[in-house]
Design an enzyme around this catalytic site. Structure first.
Site, PDB file in Angstrom:
ATOM      1  N   ALA A  18       0.862  -1.171   0.000  1.00  0.00           N
ATOM      2  CA  ALA A  18       0.000   0.000   0.000  1.00  0.00           C
ATOM      3  C   ALA A  18       0.897   1.217   0.000  1.00  0.00           C
ATOM      4  O   ALA A  18       2.027   1.144   0.422  1.00  0.00           O
ATOM      5  CB  ALA A  18      -0.843   0.008   1.265  1.00  0.00           C
ATOM      6  N   CYS A  19       0.386   2.330  -0.503  1.00  0.00           N
ATOM      7  CA  CYS A  19       1.195   3.533  -0.446  1.00  0.00           C
ATOM      8  C   CYS A  19       1.327   4.002   0.997  1.00  0.00           C
ATOM      9  O   CYS A  19       0.506   3.696   1.848  1.00  0.00           O
ATOM     10  CB  CYS A  19       0.550   4.644  -1.260  1.00  0.00           C
ATOM     11  SG  CYS A  19       0.405   4.272  -3.003  1.00  0.00           S
ATOM     12  N   GLY A  20       2.365   4.785   1.249  1.00  0.00           N
ATOM     13  CA  GLY A  20       2.534   5.393   2.562  1.00  0.00           C
ATOM     14  C   GLY A  20       2.580   6.891   2.398  1.00  0.00           C
ATOM     15  O   GLY A  20       3.093   7.390   1.391  1.00  0.00           O
TER      16      GLY A  20
END
Lengths: 388, 251
Positions: A18-20
């Site tokens: 997932a993006c951060g």
């Protein structure tokens, strides 16, 4: 032929995550170096896969504070003279230089990136946009991005800069020397592209004027949002869903002057079952927003940090399908995908809380930071050193 | 006389989660029974793959999926948990002196999780039970939306101790899709806060017995007064059907 190096040139063998994202704002306006934001986002490197990282900073160009700072990426380096001719025709060019960087072996084929400090050509602003300078800037950014020249303006605000590319956060930070810049508001992103290409223009933040957006999630309404924005003069050229959020923010909060709280109800509207329980006045507002701005309902899971001069906004989709933690320490407001990254930067915190879905968390210059009433929060005085 | 337990300290500063979990595994295989981890900042999956009743004391903020697949250890966190604490945990205990994030107890199938304060969205989502395996989560504070979503088994307790006087639980969509297990919530919920698949039923003697045991455990972990907590009424929620979507595609 080595097909792997051809088809997977960045060697990203990791196919899940997932993006951060993280944002830090000093509401007193004190400028601080990029060190903290780099520390914070690098700690979430695990969330990305090296196919994009970037930083936005506010207050970074005090020597050109009244100029629009265009960061222009050239996928066709030969087009620079044409682009500069366009800029000179439409702007007063105060200063131009290549964006400082250092070549890293881990970042193959970086594009040429220049920055231009500009004043709008006043006469043309009056002729073309009836004196509305910001509309003029939007127009010129869109014109360049759709020109077919292979040049993309991905940063166009005053005293604001976006620095981004294909790589891990620590690599992109080193490439641009992020720690050497200072600002009072920073956002950062580690990318895990889901269904759009990992290219330098597709890294976050996305920006227009002084708006920047970093995003974790997937905008499944991208097509509908894009069509709506096209009708308002915004053209999507970055091949990534998040781009519509930057233009939606500009459209709703600048062009239509909606307060943040109302714009949040457009992008993350209350569910119909919730609307049914509202007071008649609030029902009327909620229904009207859904009718008028239905094309800007952002569907799908998202957490975003939207920023502009003097303001940082954290927002998740209405059922919070992506994480967001907010925290405060003194004048610093922190928003992050993970609390650990905030703690690494600021071990002691006055407040830590998890904002409700669809509820914007807003930090403003000169305003005290207070968690919203009824927020799930905990007072977080902890010692982190091992006491045993 | 029993020998003192073998204890190990690890400063986790800058250690990647893969290396940290490898060190934990090696330590446990070498006979270590108690481990103190300091300066934990987001390392994931702590406690996974250990399979022995060791004790791990975490100082800091453990990363996502703390105690993932946990099978035996007892983990105590002095700080807040992030998302997915106890993900698919099978046995053992997690005790968090702080709050915990979204999807705490995600797909949990055994063991116990105690959270001192509040929790995020979708806590106990898809928790399940089978024969002797009955997972248990006790939340000291309140929860955000979709509590017990698609819950298929186990026991979920919410005490609401962080609510101020007169303040109510605000979670909506509680028990949406729930088809097994039981929830005990201290305080009242309005009907609109419940998912379509759950109903409130009166507490019975067996419920009181179970609840007393769990609240006493919670109170012992966090130094609270169990009698005080139990003096307020609880709401018991159970699923209305064991197969709420059984006819979804049957025309």
């Amino acid at each position: 032929m080595d097909l792997i190096s051809l088809e997977n040139r960045y060697g990203d063998d990791k196919v899940y995550d997932a993006c951060g994202l993280i944002g830090i704002m000093d509401v007193s306006g004190e400028r601080f170096s990029g060190r903290d934001i780099v520390t914070g986002i690098t700690n979430m490197e695990e969330r990305g896969n090296g196919l994009g990282a970037g930083f936005a900073v506010y207050g970074c160009y005090p020597e050109y504070a009244d100029c629009y700072a265009f960061h222009v990426m050239f996928t066709e380096p030969d087009s620079r003279s044409q682009v500069e001719a366009f800029l000179k025709e439409n702007f007063v060019l105060v200063h131009a230089e290549e964006v400082p960087h250092q070549i890293l072996p881990e970042l193959p084929d970086p594009p040429l990136i220049w920055r231009y400090f500009l004043h709008a050509n006043k006469k043309r602003v009056v002729e073309e946009k009836d004196g509305d300078e910001l509309e003029y800037i939007v127009d010129k950014v869109m014109a360049l991005n759709t020109s077919g020249l292979g040049a993309y303006v991905y940063s166009s605000g005053k005293n604001t800069g976006v620095f981004k590319g294909v790589g891990h956060p620590a690599q992109i930070a080193e490439y641009f020397g992020i720690e050497e810049y200072a600002g009072y508001l920073w956002t950062a992103h580690a990318r895990f592209p889901t269904n759009t290409p990992g290219w330098w223009g597709g890294a976050h933040p996305f920006a227009l004027l002084d708006w920047t957006v970093v995003h974790n999630g997937e905008i499944s309404s991208y097509g509908a949002n894009r069509r709506y924005l096209e009708m308002q003069g915004y053209h999507c050229t970055m091949q990534t869903d998040t781009e519509v959020m930057a233009y939606a923010a500009d459209f709703l909060m600048r062009r239509h002057s909606l307060p943040v709280e109302v714009a949040a109800k457009v992008m993350a509207p209350p569910l119909w079952v919730e609307i049914a329980r509202m007071t008649p006045e609030n029902q009327a507002l909620a229904r009207t927003l859904r009718q008028v701005y239905g094309g800007l309902l952002i569907n799908g899971p998202f957490t975003v940090i939207i920023a502009r001069q003097g303001e940082m906004i954290g927002l998740t989709d209405r059922i919070r399908l992506r994480p967001l933690t907010a925290a405060a320490r003194g004048d610093r407001l922190y928003l992050s995908s993970e609390e650990a990254s905030i703690r690494l930067v600021s071990p002691e915190l006055d407040w830590v809380w998890m904002p409700m879905g669809g509820q914007p968390i807003v930090g403003r210059l000169g305003e005290l930071i207070r968690p919203p009433v009824g927020a799930t929060l905990s007072i977080a005085a902890q010692t982190l050193t091992c006491a045993v | 006389m029993r020998q003192q337990k073998q204890r190990l300290k690890i400063d986790a500063t800058g250690i990647h989660y893969k290396d940290l979990n490898t060190r934990l595994r090696q330590a446990v295989e070498g006979g270590i029974e108690q481990i103190d981890l300091s300066n934990v900042f987001g390392q994931r999956y702590i406690g996974t793959d250990l399979h022995r009743p060791v004790e791990i004391y975490i100082h800091g903020t453990p990363g996502n999926d703390l105690a993932c697949f946990l099978d035996g250890p007892r983990i105590v966190v002095y700080g807040n948990g992030q998302d997915g604490c106890g993900n698919t945990m099978n046995g053992g205990e997690v005790i968090i002196h702080g709050q915990a994030g979204d999807a705490t107890g995600y797909s949990m199938r055994g063991g116990k999780v105690f959270v001192r304060d509040d929790v995020g969205y979708r806590v106990a989502i898809h928790m399940k039970e089978y024969e002797g395996q009955r997972p248990t989560i006790v939340i000291g504070g309140t929860a955000q939306h979709f509590l017990g979503e698609y819950m298929a088994g186990g026991v979920l307790v919410v005490l609401g101790l962080t609510l101020r006087p007169g303040e109510r639980h605000t979670a909506n969509f509680v028990g949406t899709g729930m088809h097994g297990g039981v929830m005990y919530i201290r305080g009242k919920l309005e009907d609109y806060q419940l998912g379509k698949e759950v109903g409130q039923v009166p507490m019975e003697e067996a419920d009181h017995t179970l609840l007393r045991e769990l609240v006493q455990e919670y109170a012992a972990h966090f130094d609270r007064d169990a009698g005080d907590i139990l003096s307020q009424p609880f709401t018991k929620l159970i699923p209305l059907s064991s197969r709420p979507y059984g006819r979804l595609y049957a025309y």
